[in-house]
Design a protein around this motif. Structure first.
Motif, mmCIF file in Angstrom:
data_model
loop_
_atom_site.group_PDB
_atom_site.id
_atom_site.type_symbol
_atom_site.label_atom_id
_atom_site.label_comp_id
_atom_site.label_asym_id
_atom_site.label_seq_id
_atom_site.Cartn_x
_atom_site.Cartn_y
_atom_site.Cartn_z
ATOM 1 N N SER A 29 0.813 -1.216 0.000
ATOM 2 C CA SER A 29 0.000 0.000 0.000
ATOM 3 C C SER A 29 0.845 1.265 0.000
ATOM 4 O O SER A 29 0.347 2.356 -0.284
ATOM 5 C CB SER A 29 -0.935 0.012 1.219
ATOM 6 O OG SER A 29 -1.898 -1.008 1.112
ATOM 7 N N LYS A 30 2.110 1.128 0.340
ATOM 8 C CA LYS A 30 3.002 2.287 0.385
ATOM 9 C C LYS A 30 3.505 2.700 -0.998
ATOM 10 O O LYS A 30 4.113 3.758 -1.150
ATOM 11 C CB LYS A 30 4.212 1.962 1.275
ATOM 12 C CG LYS A 30 3.837 1.651 2.722
ATOM 13 C CD LYS A 30 5.027 1.150 3.530
ATOM 14 C CE LYS A 30 4.627 0.777 4.950
ATOM 15 N NZ LYS A 30 5.759 0.219 5.725
ATOM 16 N N VAL A 31 3.226 1.860 -2.013
ATOM 17 C CA VAL A 31 3.713 2.129 -3.373
ATOM 18 C C VAL A 31 2.622 2.871 -4.145
ATOM 19 O O VAL A 31 1.544 2.326 -4.390
ATOM 20 C CB VAL A 31 4.088 0.818 -4.089
ATOM 21 C CG1 VAL A 31 4.634 1.112 -5.482
ATOM 22 C CG2 VAL A 31 5.112 0.038 -3.259
ATOM 23 N N LYS A 32 2.906 4.109 -4.524
ATOM 24 C CA LYS A 32 1.870 4.960 -5.117
ATOM 25 C C LYS A 32 1.363 4.446 -6.464
ATOM 26 O O LYS A 32 0.229 4.739 -6.859
ATOM 27 C CB LYS A 32 2.375 6.394 -5.267
ATOM 28 C CG LYS A 32 3.523 6.606 -6.217
ATOM 29 C CD LYS A 32 3.921 8.078 -6.288
ATOM 30 C CE LYS A 32 5.131 8.288 -7.182
ATOM 31 N NZ LYS A 32 4.876 7.884 -8.586
ATOM 32 N N ASP A 33 2.174 3.678 -7.187
ATOM 33 C CA ASP A 33 1.760 3.198 -8.501
ATOM 34 C C ASP A 33 0.985 1.886 -8.435
ATOM 35 O O ASP A 33 0.652 1.310 -9.474
ATOM 36 C CB ASP A 33 2.980 3.032 -9.414
ATOM 37 C CG ASP A 33 3.561 4.378 -9.838
ATOM 38 O OD1 ASP A 33 2.808 5.375 -9.815
ATOM 39 O OD2 ASP A 33 4.753 4.447 -10.169
ATOM 40 N N LEU A 34 0.718 1.410 -7.232
ATOM 41 C CA LEU A 34 -0.099 0.209 -7.066
ATOM 42 C C LEU A 34 -1.477 0.583 -6.515
ATOM 43 O O LEU A 34 -1.610 1.518 -5.732
ATOM 44 C CB LEU A 34 0.566 -0.768 -6.093
ATOM 45 C CG LEU A 34 1.708 -1.629 -6.622
ATOM 46 C CD1 LEU A 34 2.293 -2.480 -5.500
ATOM 47 C CD2 LEU A 34 1.243 -2.520 -7.758
ATOM 48 N N HIS A 35 -2.470 -0.156 -6.952
ATOM 49 C CA HIS A 35 -3.838 -0.024 -6.419
ATOM 50 C C HIS A 35 -4.069 -1.270 -5.577
ATOM 51 O O HIS A 35 -4.247 -2.377 -6.114
ATOM 52 C CB HIS A 35 -4.833 0.055 -7.580
ATOM 53 C CG HIS A 35 -6.267 0.030 -7.166
ATOM 54 N ND1 HIS A 35 -6.936 1.137 -6.709
ATOM 55 C CD2 HIS A 35 -7.172 -0.984 -7.130
ATOM 56 C CE1 HIS A 35 -8.191 0.813 -6.432
ATOM 57 N NE2 HIS A 35 -8.354 -0.466 -6.680
ATOM 58 N N VAL A 36 -4.048 -1.132 -4.246
ATOM 59 C CA VAL A 36 -4.073 -2.279 -3.335
ATOM 60 C C VAL A 36 -5.368 -2.273 -2.528
ATOM 61 O O VAL A 36 -5.645 -1.326 -1.791
ATOM 62 C CB VAL A 36 -2.855 -2.253 -2.379
ATOM 63 C CG1 VAL A 36 -2.833 -3.508 -1.516
ATOM 64 C CG2 VAL A 36 -1.553 -2.130 -3.169
ATOM 65 N N ILE A 37 -6.137 -3.338 -2.652
ATOM 66 C CA ILE A 37 -7.424 -3.436 -1.968
ATOM 67 C C ILE A 37 -7.213 -3.604 -0.464
ATOM 68 O O ILE A 37 -6.316 -4.315 -0.015
ATOM 69 C CB ILE A 37 -8.241 -4.621 -2.532
ATOM 70 C CG1 ILE A 37 -8.488 -4.424 -4.032
ATOM 71 C CG2 ILE A 37 -9.566 -4.763 -1.792
ATOM 72 C CD1 ILE A 37 -9.254 -3.173 -4.385
ATOM 73 N N SER A 38 -8.073 -2.967 0.309
ATOM 74 C CA SER A 38 -7.924 -2.945 1.764
ATOM 75 C C SER A 38 -8.202 -4.311 2.397
ATOM 76 O O SER A 38 -8.858 -5.182 1.816
ATOM 77 C CB SER A 38 -8.865 -1.915 2.382
ATOM 78 O OG SER A 38 -10.179 -2.428 2.372
ATOM 79 N N ARG A 39 -7.723 -4.432 3.621
ATOM 80 C CA ARG A 39 -7.882 -5.671 4.376
ATOM 81 C C ARG A 39 -9.355 -6.027 4.575
ATOM 82 O O ARG A 39 -9.738 -7.195 4.471
ATOM 83 C CB ARG A 39 -7.193 -5.532 5.732
ATOM 84 C CG ARG A 39 -7.310 -6.762 6.620
ATOM 85 C CD ARG A 39 -6.674 -6.514 7.981
ATOM 86 N NE ARG A 39 -6.726 -7.706 8.815
ATOM 87 C CZ ARG A 39 -7.776 -8.097 9.513
ATOM 88 N NH1 ARG A 39 -8.885 -7.360 9.469
ATOM 89 N NH2 ARG A 39 -7.746 -9.195 10.250
ATOM 90 N N SER A 40 -10.193 -5.040 4.889
ATOM 91 C CA SER A 40 -11.592 -5.344 5.207
ATOM 92 C C SER A 40 -12.320 -5.997 4.036
ATOM 93 O O SER A 40 -13.215 -6.825 4.233
ATOM 94 C CB SER A 40 -12.342 -4.081 5.646
ATOM 95 O OG SER A 40 -12.326 -3.107 4.632
#
Length: 450
Positions: A29-40
């Motif tokens: 999630s710290k990488v701005k060029d990635l779209h990372v879905i949240s844990r919930s």
């Protein structure tokens, strides 16, 4: 990052499997060029039978990270596989056989390999943040993750228990910055679930956040929690700075996005509210809280058709919610659209479970010309509404009937002490009185007009 499968039988393994999932997710999630879905949203797929392509479609992603963890005493085997979801093509696959104490290094290695496999160039700061290890203490790590599970239950007892567990983690590792930040967050939650006073909670939380920041000032959670606290204190400029810092460190931080949207609502920056709420929803598409926050932002920006489409999508998608909450959202939409017939339908559903909202149904009856229905609600309100809400409920229904003297009688501060509810209702249910001098005096008495 789908939940890592626990292939062991001992209880600790489940904690480590969930922790591994969340930590890799947090790293990425710290990488701005990635779209990372949240844990919930991703934890909904723990032990799922759905196909990878079905999951990816619901989450709106192209790639999935699958994995497993197996403990053998002090030894651990972790597998991680990155796939292209549409056809299950393996992009990257690795197995790690290490001692349990190497679990933190494995998290970093997996995250770095995913970024490399996707051919993403990280900045120096992003690389450093991914390589950062929160603690070297396995026991402290276990207690920390147990604390997060307690905090997620969202009740008075569990939140107090979470603080105890975080404190135990800190006792084992006094440099565990994330644990200090989570204590601050649990203190913030106590203002909602335990009645803790905001001023006292803010002071206590600030102390823990200060400790966390002095240990490591590159942890997004420190600044997102700081933004939450500053926001409830009404310190909007400082809260904005905190949220901005949090999102610089972790662009995929859903909590920061959601709360930043809320802050923009209170500062009447509605377009920016919508921007942040939409990003949060895309990062957390299976959360009703995120979806409803986006829905609210659409309403605020008067994008009613999109709001209605979103609510229909929430009903058909696999989103955990309750029907009463759905009806309340639809009611808000149709009231904003002044579609009283549809608003009446949903308010009738609401009142079955929550009689305290009879003022809404009475108002709709009145606006539709059903005077008898409106007075039935008035009689019902008079019969068994709690005294603290009695006058406000009546004022809303009388407003629908345009019975001005009765409206002002029941809004008078000598009887009506519900200024906070009046503030929420004023634009929707009392708009015809906006220019009335007597109404303006009532607003002043409630502290709602200078």
């Amino acid at each position: 990052v789908l939940p890592f499968e626990n292939l062991s039988t001992d209880e600790d393994s489940e904690i480590f499997a969930d922790g591994l999932t969340e930590d890799i997710l947090t790293h990425l999630s710290k990488v701005k060029d990635l779209h990372v879905i949240s844990r919930s949203s991703v934890m909904r797929y723990k032990n799922t039978t759905e196909t990878n392509s079905q999951i990816a479609k619901k989450l709106g992603v192209a790639y999935l990270l699958l994995g497993s963890i197996r403990k053998y005493g002090d030894e651990v085997r972790v597998t991680a596989k990155l796939i292209l979801a549409e056809n299950d093509e393996i992009i990257s696959q690795d197995q790690y056989d290490r001692t349990l104490t190497d679990i933190f290094a494995i998290q970093t290695e997996v995250s770095q390999k995913i970024v490399n496999a996707l051919d993403i160039n990280m900045s120096l700061s992003e690389s450093q943040n991914i390589a950062s290890i929160a603690t070297q203490s396995l026991e402290a790590y276990k207690l920390f993750n147990m604390g997060k599970k307690e905090a997620e239950k969202r009740n008075k007892e569990s939140i107090a228990k979470s603080i105890e567990l975080y404190e135990e983690a800190i006792a084992l590792d006094s440099t565990y910055a994330e644990a200090y930040a989570e204590i601050a967050h649990s203190i913030y939650l106590q203002t909602y679930y335990s009645g803790r006073r905001v001023a006292e909670a803010a002071t206590a939380a600030a102390e823990y956040l200060g400790k966390a920041e002095s240990i490591n000032n590159n942890i997004a959670r420190v600044y997102s929690v700081k933004g939450l606290i500053l926001n409830i204190q009404g310190k909007s400029d400082e809260a904005k700075a905190a949220f901005t810092k949090a999102l610089q460190l972790s662009p995929n931080d859903v909590t920061a996005r959601q709360q930043y949207a809320t802050l923009h609502y209170y500062t009447e920056e509605y377009e920016e509210q919508l921007v942040q709420a939409e990003i949060a929803y895309k990062l957390d598409p299976l959360s009703f809280a995120s979806a409803n926050a986006y829905f609210t932002a659409l309403l605020t920006n008067k994008r009613f058709s999109e709001a209605e489409d979103l609510m229909k999508k929430i009903e058909t998608d696999d989103i955990e919610s309750n029907q009463s909450a759905i009806h309340r959202s639809y009611f808000r939409l149709y009231m904003d659209m002044r579609d009283y017939e549809k608003a009446k339908y949903h308010s009738e559903k609401i009142v079955v479970e929550m009689p305290i909202f009879r003022r809404f149904l009475g108002y709709c009856y009145a606006k539709l010309g059903d005077t008898a229905g409106a007075f039935r609600m008035i009689d019902s309100i008079k019969k068994d509404t709690p005294p603290f809400l009695y006058n406000h409920e009546l004022a809303v229904v009388y407003s629908g009937l345009n019975m001005t003297d009765s409206v002002f009688h029941h809004l008078d501060t000598s009887r009506n002490k519900m200024s906070s509810i009046f503030k929420r209702d004023v634009g929707t249910f009392f708009e015809q009185y906006e220019e009335n001098p007597r109404f303006k005096e009532i607003l002043k008495a409630h502290g709602l007009l200078d």
